[in-house]
Design a protein around this motif. Structure first.
Motif, short mmCIF file in Angstrom:
data_model
loop_
_atom_site.label_atom_id
_atom_site.label_comp_id
_atom_site.label_asym_id
_atom_site.label_seq_id
_atom_site.Cartn_x
_atom_site.Cartn_y
_atom_site.Cartn_z
N VAL A 532 0.84 -1.20 0.00
CA VAL A 532 0.00 0.00 0.00
C VAL A 532 0.87 1.25 0.00
CG1 VAL A 532 -1.72 1.28 1.32
CG2 VAL A 532 -1.91 -1.21 1.11
N TRP A 533 1.96 1.22 0.75
CA TRP A 533 2.89 2.34 0.83
C TRP A 533 3.48 2.64 -0.55
CZ3 TRP A 533 6.41 2.81 5.72
CH2 TRP A 533 7.04 4.06 5.72
N GLU A 534 3.80 1.59 -1.31
CA GLU A 534 4.41 1.78 -2.63
C GLU A 534 3.44 2.40 -3.62
OE1 GLU A 534 6.54 -0.97 -6.09
OE2 GLU A 534 6.32 -1.72 -4.04
N LEU A 535 2.16 1.97 -3.60
CA LEU A 535 1.16 2.49 -4.55
C LEU A 535 0.56 3.81 -4.09
CD1 LEU A 535 -0.72 -0.81 -5.51
CD2 LEU A 535 1.05 0.38 -6.80
N HIS A 536 0.51 4.00 -2.77
CA HIS A 536 -0.12 5.22 -2.22
C HIS A 536 0.84 5.79 -1.17
CE1 HIS A 536 -3.85 3.88 -4.17
NE2 HIS A 536 -3.56 2.69 -3.69
N PRO A 537 1.83 6.60 -1.58
CA PRO A 537 2.86 7.10 -0.64
C PRO A 537 2.29 7.92 0.52
CG PRO A 537 3.52 7.46 -2.93
CD PRO A 537 2.10 7.02 -2.97
N LYS A 538 1.16 8.56 0.30
CA LYS A 538 0.58 9.35 1.38
C LYS A 538 0.19 8.48 2.56
CE LYS A 538 -2.98 12.82 2.30
NZ LYS A 538 -4.10 13.60 1.73
N VAL A 539 -0.29 7.28 2.27
CA VAL A 539 -0.63 6.36 3.35
C VAL A 539 0.62 5.95 4.12
CG1 VAL A 539 -1.70 4.13 3.88
CG2 VAL A 539 -2.64 5.53 2.05
N GLY A 540 1.76 5.77 3.41
CA GLY A 540 3.01 5.44 4.09
C GLY A 540 3.46 6.54 5.03
N ASP A 541 3.34 7.78 4.61
CA ASP A 541 3.70 8.90 5.49
C ASP A 541 2.81 8.93 6.73
OD1 ASP A 541 5.60 9.59 3.65
OD2 ASP A 541 4.38 11.13 2.67
N LEU A 542 1.52 8.62 6.53
CA LEU A 542 0.61 8.61 7.68
C LEU A 542 0.92 7.44 8.61
CD1 LEU A 542 -2.75 9.51 5.88
CD2 LEU A 542 -1.41 10.97 7.40
N ILE A 543 1.36 6.30 8.05
CA ILE A 543 1.75 5.17 8.90
C ILE A 543 2.94 5.57 9.78
CG2 ILE A 543 2.77 2.86 8.86
CD1 ILE A 543 1.06 2.24 6.42
N LEU A 544 3.94 6.22 9.19
CA LEU A 544 5.09 6.67 9.97
C LEU A 544 4.69 7.69 11.02
CD1 LEU A 544 8.01 7.02 7.38
CD2 LEU A 544 7.82 5.41 9.27
N ALA A 545 3.78 8.61 10.67
CA ALA A 545 3.35 9.64 11.62
C ALA A 545 2.66 9.01 12.82
CB ALA A 545 2.42 10.63 10.92
N HIS A 546 1.76 8.05 12.55
CA HIS A 546 1.08 7.37 13.67
C HIS A 546 2.07 6.55 14.49
CE1 HIS A 546 -3.12 8.38 12.97
NE2 HIS A 546 -2.94 8.20 11.67
N LEU A 547 3.01 5.89 13.81
CA LEU A 547 4.00 5.08 14.52
C LEU A 547 4.88 5.95 15.42
CD1 LEU A 547 5.26 2.24 14.85
CD2 LEU A 547 6.79 2.81 12.96
N HIS A 548 5.34 7.08 14.91
CA HIS A 548 6.17 7.97 15.72
C HIS A 548 5.41 8.59 16.88
CE1 HIS A 548 9.03 8.65 12.05
NE2 HIS A 548 9.11 7.45 12.56
N LYS A 549 4.12 8.82 16.67
CA LYS A 549 3.34 9.43 17.74
C LYS A 549 3.12 8.44 18.88
CE LYS A 549 -0.93 12.02 18.55
NZ LYS A 549 -2.16 12.55 17.94
N LYS A 550 2.83 7.17 18.55
CA LYS A 550 2.59 6.17 19.59
C LYS A 550 3.88 5.57 20.13
CE LYS A 550 -2.09 4.70 18.43
NZ LYS A 550 -2.98 3.53 18.21
N CYS A 551 4.93 5.54 19.29
CA CYS A 551 6.21 4.97 19.71
C CYS A 551 7.32 5.92 19.25
CB CYS A 551 6.38 3.57 19.12
SG CYS A 551 7.94 2.78 19.54
N PRO A 552 7.65 6.94 20.04
CA PRO A 552 8.68 7.90 19.61
C PRO A 552 10.06 7.26 19.45
CG PRO A 552 8.07 8.29 21.89
CD PRO A 552 7.10 7.29 21.37
N TYR A 553 10.26 6.07 20.04
CA TYR A 553 11.55 5.40 19.93
C TYR A 553 11.76 4.84 18.53
CZ TYR A 553 10.32 5.59 24.82
OH TYR A 553 9.90 6.03 26.04
#
Length: 721
Positions: A532-553
């Motif tokens: 999904v990240w490869e076909l829709h890069p915006k979703v990949g950025d949102l995955i990283l944003a949510h991951l960093h917010k819940k797990c800053p490490y």
């Protein structure tokens, strides 16, 4: 010849004269009129006379009649003989107008064609006139022959009449015979035709009967054939039914046997579970501090008691599920046995610790004097150790270890958070709907985004591809069916932003919950997220944003505590869950962080197998190397750094080794020789579990010169299933 010709001329003239025509009425006898009444008034010859005279041959008349002898016409006589006077002259007129005693009908002549009309008239006249003698009140007149010529003429006429009468009778009889013969012939022909018709009808009836019989025989044969076919089908069906019944009976017997075996095994497992619970409870009682107080030892067994209570609760939960009438499953028994083994290990560790404490106390009592003597020396050594630790910390600061992330990393982190915030603001009207239709659409879009992610599993590659295609269609704006309803992101202006945000949030939540509980679930979730990240890069950025917010490490980033921030808010920033009951425990926190780091480590090393390989990986192993390098450049955190390093290297270590070869081994040596002592320095005694796991992993990898592939990795055979 002259007299004869004159005679015939006279007769011809008389025939053609109006007086030669006699009137005849067939009603004379009925009316009582005199037949000769008309003769008295007007004397005329009948048209018959001419026809008769034509047929008379003078020579024949001369031979049969004598001129001197008197001629008596029997047809002119009545019942009494009338004397004829030869002295009375008679003319042919008188003779022809005399009454006729017999009724005759003259047939038409067949010899002379010129007299056909006269013969027809004669025949018609005779058929109309009754020639039978009719009694009259007046006696007939007396006819006298005055001369031989007249007598001969009268005789000729009589002979002619007789001849014609006889000829008419003969012709009539012949005609009747011909008519009878014709009637007989016609009757015979009709009879033959009737016989042929009857024969034809009989033949037709026989044919119809034969056709009907053939048809009945054919129908009978077809009926017999159908009956045989039905009997054969019935036999075949009975055979199949018997086979099915036999199979069903065998299946029932097998199921009954399996059910019986399952019940036996279930009872055995239940007895074993009860025994395990009993043993666990007994072992838990041994963990109580009473045994320690009896010996006078002051040991802290709180961790053992807490873990023992947790294991007891875990076993009790398994028993509680079986109290509803169900037998414990193999998984339940595995959980219970594992809890028992861990309880035994706890008791063994506590006993060993108590034994060591007792030995230490004994040695202390025996060597109390020696300890007093060496107290000063030990105090000096402790002071030296403290100075060494302080010098190590100062040395670490001089070597450049950081307490915060690099500026470029923080910039990247803030950009991703801004992207997530802007996306959330874009669908604010959809997130807070004002009407029921928008609220319903929001629920349908949220279900369409989250349900497929929840269905991701490692059952088969075809199922995983169906889930990926469904997510791709949803993000592409096409119609999909979710919950029996058709839904699309094009139904709302901000439907795509809403779905992308919820989808990324669900991926991270799966890592936080599903991967944290089942480490092998990281790979199917990660491969779908990577595609999904490869076909829709915006979703990949949102995955990283949510991951960093819940797990800053996962950045890695250790957020500092700002002025005015409460402890609860700061703990939320660090990734802890804070609710009404308080802050979550350290074990739960580390478990969630571990799940998210494992998901991130799986994403950076996986690619969707059906994607275009010519396109570069949107978030590949280079990001994993960057994370690991930045993690080693920062000061370790107690319990967190060791846990995350172990999880990351266990999932992604094999892929990094294949990619970076010798450089990776240098990094592993750096971790073991220089960074790991720093981790031990900041880790307390009760937090050594994660440190021990990391140490064993590093030693095994460096000793064997390899890192095993992670468990649950998707092989090529998986995508053919």
């Amino acid at each position: 010849m002259g007299t004869e010709g004159l005679r015939w001329e006279t007769l011809e003239a008389l025939k053609n004269s109006p007086k030669g025509k006699l009137k005849y009425s067939p009603d004379w006898i009925e009316k009582g009129e005199d037949i000769l009444a008309g003769c008295k008034e007007v004397t005329s010859l009948s048209p018959i006379s001419g026809a008769i005279l034509k047929r008379l041959s003078p020579r024949h008349l001369l031979k049969n009649c004598s001129l001197g002898s008197p001629i008596r016409d029997t047809s002119l006589a009545t019942s009494e003989d009338v004397p004829v006077s030869s002295s009375v002259p008679i003319s042919p007129h008188h003779i022809l107008t005399s009454p006729i005693s017999q009724s005759t009908s003259l047939p038409p002549a067949t010899t002379d064609n010129d007299d056909m009309v006269n013969e027809d008239k004669l025949e018609n006249l005779h058929s109309m006139v009754d020639l039978s003698p009719v009694p009259s009140s007046t006696p007939p007149p007396t006819i006298s022959l005055h001369s031989p010529r007249a007598t001969r003429m009268a005789g000729c006429i009589c002979i002619c009449e007789e001849t014609h009468r006889a000829k008419a009778k003969a012709e009539l009889s012949l005609r009747q015979e011909l008519q009878d013969r014709l009637v007989a012939t016609v009757a015979s022909r009709e009879l033959e035709q009737l016989k042929r018709f009857e024969e034809f009808m009989e033949l037709k009836q026989r044919q119809e009967y034969q056709t009907m019989r053939d048809m009945m025989e054919k129908e009978t044969q077809e009926s017999l054939g159908r009956q045989e076919k039905l009997k054969e089908e019935h036999r075949h069906r009975m055979k199949i039914l018997n086979l099915r019944l036999r199979e069903a009976e065998q299946q029932r017997l097998r199921e009954a046997e399996l059910e019986k075996q399952r019940l036996v095994e279930g009872r055995e497992r239940l007895r074993a579970l009860n025994a395990i619970q009993e043993e666990v409870l007994q072992l838990n009682q041994l963990l109580e501090p009473s045994s320690a107080t009896q010996t006078g030892l002051t040991l802290d067994h709180t961790s053992y008691i807490t873990r023992g209570n947790q294991l007891c609760s875990q076993v009790s939960e398994v028993v509680r599920t079986t109290a509803e009438g169900q037998f414990p499953s193999v998984e339940d028994m595995t959980v219970a046995e594992r809890a028992l083994q861990e309880m035994r290990s706890l008791l063994r560790a506590m006993q060993e610790e108590m034994a060591q404490a007792q030995e230490r106390k004994k040695k202390e009592q025996e060597e109390e004097e020696e300890r007093k003597k060496q107290a000063d020396l030990k105090a000096l050594q402790e002071e030296q150790k403290k100075n060494a630790a302080l010098s190590a910390k100062e040395k670490a600061r001089k070597q450049g270890l950081q307490t915060r992330a690099e500026d470029s990393t923080l910039k990247w982190y803030k950009e991703l958070q801004d992207v997530a915030s802007q996306c959330a603001q874009a669908f604010e009207d959809l997130n807070n709907p004002k009407d029921m239709q928008t609220k319903k659409l929001k629920m349908e879009l949220q279900k369409a985004a989250t349900i497929p992610v929840s269905q991701i599993s490692s059952i088969s590659g075809s199922q995983l591809k169906e889930i990926f295609d469904k997510i791709d269609k949803l993000l592409s704006g096409r119609q999909i069916v979710s919950g029996g309803k058709s839904v699309s992101t094009s139904q709302h202006p901000h439907g795509l932003e809403f779905v992308s945000y919820k989808l990324a949030e669900k991926f991270v939540k799966q890592g936080e919950e599903e991967v944290a509980s089942h480490h092998e679930a990281a790979f199917p979730i990660a491969v779908v997220a990577s595609g999904v990240w490869e076909l829709h890069p915006k979703v990949g950025d949102l995955i990283l944003a949510h991951l960093h917010k819940k797990c800053p490490y996962a950045v890695p980033h250790y957020p500092p505590m700002k002025d005015g921030t409460t402890m609860e808010e700061y703990q939320k920033i660090l990734g802890y869950r804070v609710d009404d009951s308080g802050v979550e425990g350290q074990d739960s926190f580390l478990k969630r962080m571990s799940g998210m780091i494992r998901l991130y480590a799986a994403i950076i090393q996986l690619r969707w197998p059906h994607s275009n390989k010519q396109v570069p990986d949107p978030h590949g192993l280079n990001h994993g190397w960057r994370w690991l390098a930045q993690m080693l450049n920062m000061e370790p955190l107690a319990d967190v750094t060791a846990t995350l390093l172990f999880d990351f290297l266990e999932v992604c270590g094999n892929a990094l080794l294949k990619q970076y070869q010798a450089q990776f081994w240098k990094l592993m040596l750096l971790i073991r020789d220089e960074y790991f002592p720093r981790i031990e320095a900041v880790t307390s005694t009760g937090q050594m579990g994660s440190v021990t796991r990391l140490k064993q992993f590093l030693e095994n990898a460096l000793r064997n010169k390899q890192i095993d592939p992670p468990k649950g990795q998707l092989m090529s055979a998986f995508w053919r299933s």
